[in-house]
Design a protein around this motif. Structure first.
Motif, short mmCIF file in Angstrom:
data_model
loop_
_atom_site.label_atom_id
_atom_site.label_comp_id
_atom_site.label_asym_id
_atom_site.label_seq_id
_atom_site.Cartn_x
_atom_site.Cartn_y
_atom_site.Cartn_z
N PHE A 217 13.56 -56.64 -37.24
CA PHE A 217 15.12 -56.53 -37.71
C PHE A 217 15.99 -57.50 -36.68
O PHE A 217 16.86 -58.09 -37.32
CB PHE A 217 15.19 -55.30 -37.93
CG PHE A 217 16.89 -55.02 -37.97
CD1 PHE A 217 17.21 -55.08 -39.28
CD2 PHE A 217 17.84 -54.89 -37.02
CE1 PHE A 217 18.77 -54.96 -39.47
CE2 PHE A 217 19.24 -54.64 -37.26
CZ PHE A 217 19.70 -54.73 -38.40
N VAL A 218 15.85 -57.34 -35.60
CA VAL A 218 16.65 -57.82 -34.36
C VAL A 218 16.78 -59.41 -34.45
O VAL A 218 17.62 -60.11 -34.22
CB VAL A 218 16.41 -57.59 -32.93
CG1 VAL A 218 15.04 -58.33 -32.42
CG2 VAL A 218 17.64 -57.61 -32.03
N TYR B 160 19.59 -60.32 -36.87
CA TYR B 160 20.79 -59.44 -36.68
C TYR B 160 22.01 -60.00 -35.95
O TYR B 160 22.00 -60.53 -34.88
CB TYR B 160 20.34 -58.07 -35.93
CG TYR B 160 21.33 -56.97 -35.62
CD1 TYR B 160 21.95 -56.44 -37.00
CD2 TYR B 160 21.46 -56.31 -34.50
CE1 TYR B 160 22.95 -55.49 -36.57
CE2 TYR B 160 22.67 -55.52 -34.23
CZ TYR B 160 23.08 -54.99 -35.31
OH TYR B 160 24.07 -54.11 -35.34
N ASN B 161 23.02 -59.85 -36.68
CA ASN B 161 24.41 -60.23 -35.83
C ASN B 161 24.98 -58.96 -35.56
O ASN B 161 25.60 -58.14 -36.06
CB ASN B 161 25.37 -60.99 -36.84
CG ASN B 161 24.89 -62.36 -37.47
OD1 ASN B 161 23.84 -62.80 -36.77
ND2 ASN B 161 25.04 -62.44 -38.91
N TRP B 162 24.81 -58.61 -34.24
CA TRP B 162 25.27 -57.48 -33.53
C TRP B 162 26.64 -57.36 -33.85
O TRP B 162 27.28 -56.04 -34.09
CB TRP B 162 25.13 -57.50 -32.05
CG TRP B 162 25.99 -58.24 -30.99
CD1 TRP B 162 25.73 -59.58 -30.84
CD2 TRP B 162 27.40 -57.74 -30.59
NE1 TRP B 162 26.72 -59.87 -29.86
CE2 TRP B 162 27.70 -58.88 -30.06
CE3 TRP B 162 28.05 -56.84 -30.96
CZ2 TRP B 162 29.19 -59.10 -29.12
CZ3 TRP B 162 29.30 -56.98 -30.22
CH2 TRP B 162 29.69 -57.92 -29.58
N GLU C 61 18.61 -58.13 -45.57
CA GLU C 61 17.74 -57.98 -44.32
C GLU C 61 16.37 -58.44 -44.77
O GLU C 61 15.71 -58.06 -45.26
CB GLU C 61 17.71 -56.58 -43.68
CG GLU C 61 17.51 -56.39 -42.53
CD GLU C 61 15.98 -56.62 -42.12
OE1 GLU C 61 15.97 -57.70 -41.61
OE2 GLU C 61 15.43 -55.94 -42.26
N ARG D 17 24.36 -56.74 -45.49
CA ARG D 17 23.61 -57.88 -45.42
C ARG D 17 22.26 -57.74 -46.08
O ARG D 17 21.72 -56.64 -45.88
CB ARG D 17 23.30 -58.25 -43.83
CG ARG D 17 24.68 -58.36 -43.19
CD ARG D 17 25.43 -59.75 -43.26
NE ARG D 17 26.24 -60.06 -42.35
CZ ARG D 17 27.38 -60.97 -42.51
NH1 ARG D 17 27.21 -61.79 -43.40
NH2 ARG D 17 28.32 -61.24 -41.39
N ASN E 279 24.93 -51.56 -41.94
CA ASN E 279 25.87 -51.47 -40.80
C ASN E 279 26.60 -50.40 -40.54
O ASN E 279 27.41 -50.51 -39.61
CB ASN E 279 26.42 -52.98 -40.92
CG ASN E 279 25.59 -54.22 -40.74
OD1 ASN E 279 24.79 -54.08 -39.63
ND2 ASN E 279 25.72 -54.95 -41.22
N ASN F 132 18.88 -60.69 -30.16
CA ASN F 132 18.48 -61.65 -31.00
C ASN F 132 18.13 -63.08 -30.62
O ASN F 132 19.14 -64.08 -30.21
CB ASN F 132 19.46 -61.76 -32.32
CG ASN F 132 19.12 -62.71 -33.56
OD1 ASN F 132 18.09 -63.53 -33.46
ND2 ASN F 132 19.97 -62.92 -34.50
N GLY G 56 25.58 -48.76 -35.93
CA GLY G 56 25.41 -49.99 -35.00
C GLY G 56 25.50 -49.67 -33.61
O GLY G 56 25.02 -48.48 -33.14
N HIS H 148 16.15 -50.54 -37.41
CA HIS H 148 16.83 -50.42 -38.68
C HIS H 148 15.85 -50.85 -39.77
O HIS H 148 15.82 -52.19 -40.03
CB HIS H 148 17.96 -51.52 -38.61
CG HIS H 148 19.19 -50.87 -37.97
ND1 HIS H 148 20.28 -50.37 -38.91
CD2 HIS H 148 19.58 -50.67 -36.81
CE1 HIS H 148 21.31 -50.07 -37.96
NE2 HIS H 148 20.86 -50.14 -36.63
N GLU I 209 20.97 -54.13 -45.49
CA GLU I 209 21.59 -53.37 -44.35
C GLU I 209 23.09 -53.06 -44.44
O GLU I 209 23.79 -54.08 -44.57
CB GLU I 209 21.10 -54.16 -43.11
CG GLU I 209 21.97 -53.73 -41.81
CD GLU I 209 21.36 -51.94 -41.54
OE1 GLU I 209 22.29 -51.26 -41.15
OE2 GLU I 209 20.21 -51.85 -41.56
#
Length: 502
Positions: free
Chosen positions: A73-74, A77-79, A94, A92, A103, A126, A106, A28, A101
């Motif tokens: 990015f990860v 990142y909140n999946w 980033e 969000r 989202n 993450n 996903g 991302h 981002e």
């Protein structure tokens, strides 16, 4: 004309090629996702919003696995932001790339895209701002068949069958000060160990990649790998390597020799893995995942001007030239030369962001120069890597000594009926005659000799001129007295395909 020789023997091999060595990477970042693989308003977009012109180019490459969603990015990142109803997903800040981002794409959308593109997913978790709990929950969401909170949530989101993602990265470049919540080797090693344990408790069939050094120039290189593996050795399957090269001083000869640095990097990491194996008296072998590699430098200045918090800006959009393609070819040869231990690798990245494929928003897609060696290696480089004896004229560059002008590797197909030789002629001034001696294979004939060449090392492919640098089949490889003889053009990438005569 200078001469070189390559001796191949059917009994001398390096190892089998794991097809995942031809993997790639979508983060991302910039227009890799939005405007790259995904653009709902595009004329070629399918019902999911994925560009089919891009998908066709990816399918041609036969990419076996794609790393996702990062990358830097990860680590922030909140999946959970990227699942469920799209209109309820949060936007969000980033922090890895200072963008916004949305989202909109996903985990589930990317899995759908991967399935359509005929590739597998290498998922990263993450280990920056989060840890073992979020990682095990994501794994349960993706892989558990049902009857638990997270697996049933996946079903509620419209995905009744588990995704069965089998390859997982334990974070990304955690030694880098640029990383969100960077860690020391001990901090990361402990976290990676505990995360690996709980993830394999959730799904014992997965394979895990521990973070190695971000590159071999890191001040903690080698000690980082040793410390991390001290913690994780019995719980992970691979350690990662990352490297990028550039030609900032415009020294083509030195630039094209940089694959020698890549080879030294690989051998150093292998040595470190085996040191820890010996220290632990372990019977287990840790293999390598070279899950970020490419040329990257053209876009550095432009990226300084990207507006903060923009959505999917033009970031890391290197315009690759002919000499970049030659180095990418040598880097692919280097991966093949180490196929006994390098079992996965990811050309970083796949679309728009330091990528072989470029797109115009709501417009065309085209192939960059580096697309072609990647295509040839992926399509023709499957089977077993032979262990050749290569004798080539040598030269020195600013940073390297005894650089062979001819960089080559050979792969024999699984059915033993085809041999493919990949070769780069680094010589800037003259063609080189290459004799390929075939010992014990039987009688072979030449299928074709593909050549990527150009009179201008800075030549590029663009939207208006997408076929400026493209391969031809005008190579002159021929069988003479049971062996192969050919002239390799100066500064050229060569693919010589041989077929057994029945």
């Amino acid at each position: 004309m200078s001469k070189a020789k390559m001796i191949l023997n059917k009994d001398y091999v390096i190892g089998e090629v794991d097809k995942r060595i031809y993997g790639s990477f979508i983060e991302h970042l910039g227009r890799a996702v939005y405007g790259g693989i995904y653009e709902p308003g595009h004329p070629t977009a399918d019902k999911y919003g994925f560009r089919q012109d891009v998908a066709a180019m990816i399918k041609e490459l036969q990419v076996p696995i794609v790393r996702y969603p990062g990358g830097n990015f990860v680590s922030g990142y909140n999946w959970e932001d990227g699942v469920g109803p799209v209109d309820k997903r949060p936007k969000r800040t980033e922090l890895a790339w200072m963008t916004t981002e949305t989202n909109e794409v996903g985990t589930n959308e990317f899995f759908t895209w991967a399935k359509e593109a005929g590739t597998e997913v290498m998922m990263a978790v993450n280990l920056g701002t989060r840890g073992a709990d979020a990682a095990r929950n994501l794994l349960e969401y993706c892989n558990h068949p049902g009857g638990t909170y997270w697996s049933d949530l996946r079903k509620a989101h419209g995905y009744a069958q588990p995704h069965n993602i089998k390859t997982w990265c334990l974070g990304n470049e955690m030694d880098g000060p640029w990383q969100i919540c960077a860690k020391t080797a001990d901090e990361y090693g402990r976290l990676a160990c505990e995360t690996a344990k709980v993830m394999k408790w959730v799904d014992p069939t997965i394979e895990l990649v521990a973070c190695g050094s971000s590159n071999s120039a890191m001040p903690t290189f080698a000690q980082w790998e040793a410390t991390v593996l001290e913690h994780t050795y019995e719980h992970v399957d691979y350690v990662s390597l990352h490297t990028y090269y550039g030609n900032r001083d415009n020294d083509t000869a030195n630039f094209l020799a940089r694959s020698m640095d890549m080879d030294a990097f690989i051998k150093s990491v292998i040595s470190t893995c085996d040191y820890v194996k010996a220290k632990k008296r372990s019977k287990k072998k840790i293999n390598l995942s070279f899950d970020e590699w490419n040329v990257w430098f053209h876009s550095n200045e432009a990226d300084k001007k990207v507006e903060r918090w923009s959505v999917a800006p033009h970031q890391l959009e290197d315009e690759y030239n002919f000499e970049d393609a030659l180095l990418v070819g040598s880097m692919l040869i280097t991966l093949l030369k180490n196929a006994d231990r390098v079992k996965m690798a990811c050309l970083a990245q796949l679309v728009n962001v330091i990528a072989p494929i470029m797109t115009e928003n709501n417009g065309a897609a085209w192939k960059q120069t580096i697309y072609y060696p990647y295509l040839h290696a992926s399509v023709f480089g499957r089977g077993t890597v032979l262990n050749p004896a290569v004798k080539s004229p040598l030269h020195d560059t600013k940073d390297f000594t005894d650089v062979p002008y001819i960089d080559a590797a050979a792969v024999i197909g699984d059915d033993k009926n085809e041999i493919t030789v990949f070769a780069v002629n680094r010589n800037m001034e003259e063609n080189i005659t290459l004799d390929i001696e075939l010992n014990g294979f039987g009688q072979f004939e030449v299928i074709e000799h593909i050549v990527l060449e150009h009179s201008d090392v800075k030549a590029v492919n663009t939207k208006s001129n997408p076929n400026n640098v493209v391969p031809n089949t005008n190579g002159n490889a021929a069988i003479e007295d049971g062996n192969v003889k050919t002239d390799l053009k100066k500064l050229s990438w060569n693919v010589i395909r041989l077929r057994k005569v029945k």
